[in-house]
Design a protein around this motif. Sequence first.
Motif, PDB file in Angstrom:
ATOM      1  N   GLU A  48      48.327  42.543  39.094  1.00  0.00           N
ATOM      2  CA  GLU A  48      47.804  41.354  39.760  1.00  0.00           C
ATOM      3  C   GLU A  48      47.432  41.629  41.209  1.00  0.00           C
ATOM      4  O   GLU A  48      46.385  41.184  41.698  1.00  0.00           O
ATOM      5  N   GLU A  49      48.267  42.373  41.919  1.00  0.00           N
ATOM      6  CA  GLU A  49      48.008  42.660  43.332  1.00  0.00           C
ATOM      7  C   GLU A  49      46.761  43.515  43.512  1.00  0.00           C
ATOM      8  O   GLU A  49      45.957  43.276  44.418  1.00  0.00           O
ATOM      9  N   ALA A  50      46.582  44.520  42.644  1.00  0.00           N
ATOM     10  CA  ALA A  50      45.408  45.394  42.765  1.00  0.00           C
ATOM     11  C   ALA A  50      44.126  44.625  42.467  1.00  0.00           C
ATOM     12  O   ALA A  50      43.115  44.793  43.158  1.00  0.00           O
ATOM     13  N   ALA A  51      44.160  43.778  41.439  1.00  0.00           N
ATOM     14  CA  ALA A  51      42.976  42.979  41.110  1.00  0.00           C
ATOM     15  C   ALA A  51      42.635  42.022  42.251  1.00  0.00           C
ATOM     16  O   ALA A  51      41.460  41.828  42.585  1.00  0.00           O
ATOM     17  N   ALA A  52      43.658  41.416  42.851  1.00  0.00           N
ATOM     18  CA  ALA A  52      43.432  40.489  43.962  1.00  0.00           C
ATOM     19  C   ALA A  52      42.836  41.217  45.160  1.00  0.00           C
ATOM     20  O   ALA A  52      41.936  40.695  45.838  1.00  0.00           O
ATOM     21  N   HIS A  53      43.311  42.435  45.435  1.00  0.00           N
ATOM     22  CA  HIS A  53      42.772  43.211  46.561  1.00  0.00           C
ATOM     23  C   HIS A  53      41.301  43.527  46.327  1.00  0.00           C
ATOM     24  O   HIS A  53      40.483  43.423  47.257  1.00  0.00           O
ATOM     25  N   GLU A  54      40.955  43.903  45.096  1.00  0.00           N
ATOM     26  CA  GLU A  54      39.564  44.219  44.793  1.00  0.00           C
ATOM     27  C   GLU A  54      38.683  42.981  44.929  1.00  0.00           C
ATOM     28  O   GLU A  54      37.576  43.049  45.477  1.00  0.00           O
ATOM     29  N   TRP A  55      39.160  41.831  44.422  1.00  0.00           N
ATOM     30  CA  TRP A  55      38.402  40.570  44.551  1.00  0.00           C
ATOM     31  C   TRP A  55      38.203  40.217  46.018  1.00  0.00           C
ATOM     32  O   TRP A  55      37.112  39.791  46.428  1.00  0.00           O
ATOM     33  N   LEU A  56      39.237  40.400  46.810  1.00  0.00           N
ATOM     34  CA  LEU A  56      39.160  40.079  48.241  1.00  0.00           C
ATOM     35  C   LEU A  56      38.102  40.936  48.928  1.00  0.00           C
ATOM     36  O   LEU A  56      37.287  40.429  49.717  1.00  0.00           O
ATOM     37  N   MET A  57      38.091  42.236  48.629  1.00  0.00           N
ATOM     38  CA  MET A  57      37.185  43.167  49.293  1.00  0.00           C
ATOM     39  C   MET A  57      35.744  43.027  48.795  1.00  0.00           C
ATOM     40  O   MET A  57      34.808  43.182  49.576  1.00  0.00           O
ATOM     41  N   ARG A  58      35.570  42.713  47.498  1.00  0.00           N
ATOM     42  CA  ARG A  58      34.232  42.746  46.921  1.00  0.00           C
ATOM     43  C   ARG A  58      33.578  41.376  46.777  1.00  0.00           C
ATOM     44  O   ARG A  58      32.370  41.284  46.594  1.00  0.00           O
ATOM     45  N   VAL A  59      34.383  40.316  46.831  1.00  0.00           N
ATOM     46  CA  VAL A  59      33.825  38.985  46.611  1.00  0.00           C
ATOM     47  C   VAL A  59      34.011  38.088  47.833  1.00  0.00           C
ATOM     48  O   VAL A  59      33.034  37.620  48.430  1.00  0.00           O
ATOM     49  N   PHE A  60      35.259  37.820  48.209  1.00  0.00           N
ATOM     50  CA  PHE A  60      35.523  36.832  49.252  1.00  0.00           C
ATOM     51  C   PHE A  60      35.048  37.296  50.630  1.00  0.00           C
ATOM     52  O   PHE A  60      34.315  36.578  51.319  1.00  0.00           O
ATOM     53  N   GLU A  61      35.481  38.482  51.053  1.00  0.00           N
ATOM     54  CA  GLU A  61      35.154  38.932  52.419  1.00  0.00           C
ATOM     55  C   GLU A  61      33.657  39.130  52.645  1.00  0.00           C
ATOM     56  O   GLU A  61      33.154  38.795  53.731  1.00  0.00           O
TER      57      GLU A  61
ATOM     58  N   ASP B  11      38.841  31.632  40.732  1.00  0.00           N
ATOM     59  CA  ASP B  11      37.742  32.591  40.829  1.00  0.00           C
ATOM     60  C   ASP B  11      38.263  34.014  40.719  1.00  0.00           C
ATOM     61  O   ASP B  11      37.629  34.871  40.099  1.00  0.00           O
ATOM     62  N   LEU B  12      39.423  34.269  41.309  1.00  0.00           N
ATOM     63  CA  LEU B  12      40.047  35.589  41.206  1.00  0.00           C
ATOM     64  C   LEU B  12      40.341  35.927  39.743  1.00  0.00           C
ATOM     65  O   LEU B  12      40.040  37.028  39.258  1.00  0.00           O
ATOM     66  N   ASP B  13      40.931  34.966  39.024  1.00  0.00           N
ATOM     67  CA  ASP B  13      41.260  35.188  37.617  1.00  0.00           C
ATOM     68  C   ASP B  13      39.996  35.382  36.788  1.00  0.00           C
ATOM     69  O   ASP B  13      39.959  36.218  35.872  1.00  0.00           O
ATOM     70  N   SER B  14      38.948  34.614  37.109  1.00  0.00           N
ATOM     71  CA  SER B  14      37.677  34.750  36.399  1.00  0.00           C
ATOM     72  C   SER B  14      37.059  36.108  36.674  1.00  0.00           C
ATOM     73  O   SER B  14      36.512  36.754  35.762  1.00  0.00           O
ATOM     74  N   TYR B  15      37.146  36.564  37.906  1.00  0.00           N
ATOM     75  CA  TYR B  15      36.633  37.894  38.280  1.00  0.00           C
ATOM     76  C   TYR B  15      37.344  38.981  37.479  1.00  0.00           C
ATOM     77  O   TYR B  15      36.710  39.888  36.932  1.00  0.00           O
ATOM     78  N   SER B  16      38.648  38.876  37.372  1.00  0.00           N
ATOM     79  CA  SER B  16      39.429  39.882  36.646  1.00  0.00           C
ATOM     80  C   SER B  16      39.067  39.894  35.168  1.00  0.00           C
ATOM     81  O   SER B  16      38.938  40.956  34.550  1.00  0.00           O
ATOM     82  N   ALA B  17      38.893  38.693  34.591  1.00  0.00           N
ATOM     83  CA  ALA B  17      38.593  38.603  33.157  1.00  0.00           C
ATOM     84  C   ALA B  17      37.171  39.067  32.853  1.00  0.00           C
ATOM     85  O   ALA B  17      36.936  39.817  31.905  1.00  0.00           O
ATOM     86  N   THR B  18      36.206  38.656  33.669  1.00  0.00           N
ATOM     87  CA  THR B  18      34.806  38.970  33.419  1.00  0.00           C
ATOM     88  C   THR B  18      34.513  40.456  33.554  1.00  0.00           C
ATOM     89  O   THR B  18      33.756  41.030  32.776  1.00  0.00           O
ATOM     90  N   LEU B  19      35.125  41.097  34.542  1.00  0.00           N
ATOM     91  CA  LEU B  19      34.838  42.508  34.809  1.00  0.00           C
ATOM     92  C   LEU B  19      35.870  43.442  34.191  1.00  0.00           C
ATOM     93  O   LEU B  19      35.941  44.623  34.527  1.00  0.00           O
ATOM     94  N   GLY B  20      36.707  42.902  33.303  1.00  0.00           N
ATOM     95  CA  GLY B  20      37.658  43.737  32.601  1.00  0.00           C
ATOM     96  C   GLY B  20      38.709  44.351  33.484  1.00  0.00           C
ATOM     97  O   GLY B  20      39.092  45.515  33.314  1.00  0.00           O
ATOM     98  N   LYS B  21      39.200  43.568  34.443  1.00  0.00           N
ATOM     99  CA  LYS B  21      40.210  44.080  35.368  1.00  0.00           C
ATOM    100  C   LYS B  21      41.628  43.749  34.912  1.00  0.00           C
ATOM    101  O   LYS B  21      42.577  43.922  35.669  1.00  0.00           O
ATOM    102  N   GLN B  22      41.757  43.262  33.661  1.00  0.00           N
ATOM    103  CA  GLN B  22      43.089  42.850  33.224  1.00  0.00           C
ATOM    104  C   GLN B  22      44.070  44.015  33.227  1.00  0.00           C
ATOM    105  O   GLN B  22      45.269  43.834  33.315  1.00  0.00           O
ATOM    106  N   GLY B  23      43.544  45.231  33.110  1.00  0.00           N
ATOM    107  CA  GLY B  23      44.426  46.393  33.106  1.00  0.00           C
ATOM    108  C   GLY B  23      45.073  46.647  34.451  1.00  0.00           C
ATOM    109  O   GLY B  23      46.124  47.299  34.536  1.00  0.00           O
ATOM    110  N   LEU B  24      44.444  46.147  35.518  1.00  0.00           N
ATOM    111  CA  LEU B  24      45.027  46.295  36.856  1.00  0.00           C
ATOM    112  C   LEU B  24      46.200  45.347  37.015  1.00  0.00           C
ATOM    113  O   LEU B  24      46.244  44.285  36.397  1.00  0.00           O
TER     114      LEU B  24
END
Length: 435
Positions: free
Chosen positions: A328-341, A313-326
């Motif tokens: 890996e750690e920054a993308a994971a932090h954003e997914w954690l704050m905006r999706v999981f938590e 889901d983290l990888d899908s979040y990064s790909a769908t919202l164009g976070k590939q430029g971030l």
Amino acid sequence: MAGSLNITAATVDPALLDLPWNIPLDEWSNEHIAILPKGISRHLVRFANMSGYVIAIKETTAEMAKREYEMLRTLQRMDIPCVDPVAIINNREDEEGTPLKAALVTRHLKFSLPYRALFSQTLRPDTATRLVDALAVLLVRLHIVGFFWGDVSLSNTLFRRDAGAFAAYLVDAETGQLYDGGLSNGQRENDLEIARVNIAGELMDLEAGGRVDEALDPIKVSNGIVAAYRSLWKELTGSESFSSSERWRISQRVDRLNDLGFDIEELAIKTSDQGTTVRIQPKVVDAGHHQRRLLRLTGLDTGENQARRLLNDLDSYSATLGKQGLDEEAAAHEWLMRVFEPVVRAIPTDLKGKLEPAEVFHQLLEHRWFMSQAEGRDVPLAEALTSYINDILRHRRDEATVIEPPTETISIPVLASEPGTGATDEDDDDWRSKV
């Protein structure tokens, strides 16, 4: 308290002293006892509340308590899934000075259940197979580090839900032995046969009580552990030879092991004199590949399958919202704050004991997928979450602390008659002949 109590523990919780060690365990009052479902044991085992968590107390001999406590600590250091040893209680006496049995104290594994409590009405064949597969993975991990269990069974294992599968944890280590030089094939086969026969007996016991689906075949399910174990053992430890022009197969082997959830610390690669053949063999295999990646990226400590699902889901979040430029750690932090938590925070307080957060998130993703398929549209996560909470989660029983055991504790046949079990050779023969 009468006598001079002796407590052995790595870190002593002062609350241990508040428990009535001067009273036999079977006479403890409801003031101290926690009502949780438990497996079948040759010893008396009861649960107690202490310092905001639950402990399991087993009365046994001082020697066996010490041996099992030390074995569990050793297995923990080797990162083997097992219960957490808390303390050994020795020199127990009642008010009249009569000696009482020693006690081994372990910490109850939250959100785990014995196999009998994992089904509400009848055990279905697919559930039984998943339990056996989880036990096979645990047995392989134990054998890799040189641990001979000697009493492999569903009863001596706790299970936690792990994204549609189960993760198995060793509970009873009193018969186990650790060998520095590893196990022989004969020792491994002995453990495997013990597992096969014990599982068949446990499932036959449920069958006799009308607690299994009519389609479940205890012999077929118990034989499944042999196939699952051997397949995984071969993949993890077997050597592989191929042409030197197919060196890509080295990476393929590593990727295959990673997909199974295992990491390789060392890989032996040998080439022939002619340089035409390459032979590879994993030297040290460690479980938890996806767990470690998720923990490194997010700080979430989950089961292996749960970690795999959350990472997807983290990888899908990064790909769908164009976070590939971030990174890996920054993308994971954003997914954690905006999706999981936000999902975890949205669970009502009275429902937080139903399932652990990672399992809730996995089931939410499953629920969202089914909703999207049924409605022919991409259902937003927030909409799926409301539906999941009201239609599914609210109707589950709590698994953090199960108040009422779903099955009564009854005796099952054992492999060999022993003092105090009430088992006879005739009892053993009655069902072992079918296995």
